[in-house]
Design a protein around this motif. Structure first.
Motif, short mmCIF file in Angstrom:
data_model
loop_
_atom_site.label_atom_id
_atom_site.label_comp_id
_atom_site.label_asym_id
_atom_site.label_seq_id
_atom_site.Cartn_x
_atom_site.Cartn_y
_atom_site.Cartn_z
N GLU A 1 34.61 62.12 97.33
CA GLU A 1 33.21 62.60 97.59
C GLU A 1 32.98 62.26 99.06
O GLU A 1 33.91 61.60 99.70
N PHE A 2 31.87 62.85 99.52
CA PHE A 2 31.65 63.07 100.87
C PHE A 2 31.89 61.63 101.69
O PHE A 2 32.27 61.57 102.50
N MET B 1 32.76 67.59 88.60
CA MET B 1 32.05 67.37 90.29
C MET B 1 32.50 68.59 91.15
O MET B 1 33.64 68.55 91.46
N ASN B 2 31.73 69.52 91.66
CA ASN B 2 32.20 70.47 92.33
C ASN B 2 32.89 70.20 93.60
O ASN B 2 33.78 70.86 94.23
N LEU B 3 32.49 69.09 94.13
CA LEU B 3 32.95 68.62 95.42
C LEU B 3 34.42 67.97 95.22
O LEU B 3 35.23 68.26 96.39
#
Ligand SMILES: Nc1ncnc2c1ncn2[C@@H]1O[C@H](COP(=O)(O)OP(=O)(O)OP(=O)(O)O)[C@@H](O)[C@H]1O
Ligand SMILES: Nc1ncnc2c1ncn2[C@@H]1O[C@H](COP(=O)(O)OP(=O)(O)OP(=O)(O)O)[C@@H](O)[C@H]1O
Ligand SMILES: [Mg+2]
Ligand SMILES: [Mg+2]
Lengths: 255, 255
Positions: free
Chosen positions: B150-151, B189-191
């Motif tokens: 995740e970011f 989750m696209n990320l």
């Protein structure tokens, strides 16, 4: 809801930063003048609002070098929303604070000077009970606690309550718990119902009605430096944060 | 894989404790003598293995009061697996350590005394870069980094690498990165794909083949004080940790 709110839970990854960014943005969208103070050396609230961490003046300069807080606050791209940024130089601050007089009151001194310039001042804290978090508890009027409905998160509650009670007892008698926000809620996890029920017994009457659901858009938004209600205004996450802002402002969740 | 491994990532909630508990258990199931040292005041590795946090002697007593480490280590219910427990009394240890001579080497002194009694010594760390984590980095041979795709987790990488390089430069020149374990992976989750690719560029050649999937059983197991391969031996989480142990022991993931 009062003016200065600390968003805290020493358990890691429970949604503190996500709550800080998106509640700040939701309050600002309602026309409130909001300042978000980032007290985490990871600087996630700073970058999550699209502010560069390479800025010259950060919360470190306010706490450790005595730079006036008004010189370090930066406007964001979002109306009514400013941020006091953080970056890695804050990592050593706990040890530096440890050697200062009145080390628990350093942040409060600065926050008290700017109370009249904002309707709300929110503070995002790191996942620990160190001096940075203690400073935020001392400077705050209320605590907002994001809680994930999982076993380890539940285990950490008693430590959080101990810290809260000791700050109230020694340094900030008016500090109160604004509420607990059930966060990152994923109803497919069997645990959720049981843990949520347990949280409601611990914090009777303090668990807010608005629940923040697990949502892909929410995890994507920070990579664009945007709050979720700007990145994906119709997503369930964006709606949930507007409901939360309404609930805190009026006492009733908007349906 | 070498003997003393620190499991670290200052980003909160990325699966450090889950990796510590389940990799320790997977290695112990293969007949290795394993010690898990819990360096997090939350004591999640302690309770996640079914050990009471109300014990008299913890890692706090080893670090701050000089009690011999052999007096504080407790066997768990699982063969070949012992734990050096932690509880809330560890919360103030960073400040107490800050005032001690050679404060970065305190844990290493104890760990070096018991190296011959175990095949592996794993250390679970709190979500911060304070003196507890620094002590673990100085005592360790290698670092194992759980990473969520995740970011915010990606953002924290540069801080983690900075800490690692400064420890290598000053206190522990032989410290190396054992690998990065992609954890809590949820393909919906696209990320995930984009962030995983980014992690692989940062840590070329160090990202382990075994991926730990998001799994409901994994989050349930700690509430029973059991590793996932005891709680739900056929679950995808249990299989993933056995694969990870095989990959680390032989260099190839077992299929
Ligand atoms: N409701 C949600 N739905 C989906 N993802 C979420 C949600 N809330 C948070 N996340 C993601 O989960 C991770 C943890 O959230 P966040 O970083 O806000 O927690 P934190 O408590 O601030 O963590 P730390 O303890 O490291 O400060 C982040 O990658 C974030 O983007
Ligand atoms: N693969 C997984 N599938 C489902 N849930 C998981 C998985 N790994 C971890 N969890 C859950 O996610 C939460 C965070 O994991 P964990 O506590 O292991 O992270 P951590 O990095 O040790 O957190 P902290 O930074 O607070 O020490 C816990 O509730 C845990 O049970
Ligand atoms: Mg955060
Ligand atoms: Mg942990």
């Amino acid at each position: 809801i009062q003016k200065v709110i600390v968003i805290a839970n020493q358990k890691g990854g429970v949604g503190k930063t996500t709550l800080s960014i998106n509640l700040s943005a939701a309050l600002a969208l309602q026309g409130k003048r909001v300042l978000l103070i980032d007290l985490d050396p990871q600087g996630n609230s700073t970058s999550g609002l699209g502010v560069s961490k390479k800025v010259e003046k950060t919360v470190y300069h306010v706490l450790i070098q005595g730079v006036p807080i008004t010189d370090c606050i930066i406007p964001t791209a979002y109306p009514n929303l400013s941020v006091l940024p953080a970056n890695m130089n804050l990592a050593g601050a706990s040890i530096e604070l440890a050697g200062m007089n009145f080390r628990e009151y350093i942040l409060k001194k600065s926050v008290d000077q700017i109370r009249d310039s904002y309707d709300f001042i929110l503070m995002d804290t790191p996942p620990s009970v160190g001096l940075l978090s203690v400073n935020a508890f001392v400077a705050a009027d209320q605590i907002l606690i994001p809680m994930q409905c999982e076993f380890f998160a539940l285990e950490g509650l008693s430590q959080l309550v101990t810290v809260y009670e000791s700050i109230r007892g020694f340094a900030n008698p008016k500090l109160e718990i604004l509420g607990v926000v059930l966060s990152m809620v994923d109803y497919r996890m069997n645990l959720t119902e049981a843990v949520a029920a347990e949280i409601k017994t611990h914090f009777a009457g303090k668990v807010l009605a608005t629940i923040i659901p697990k949502s892909v858009r929410m995890a994507e938004a920070p990579s664009f430096g945007q709050p979720v209600m700007i990145y994906a205004p119709d997503s369930k996450g964006a709606v949930a944060f507007q409901e939360l802002a309404n609930e805190l402002l009026t006492g009733y969740p908007a349906v």
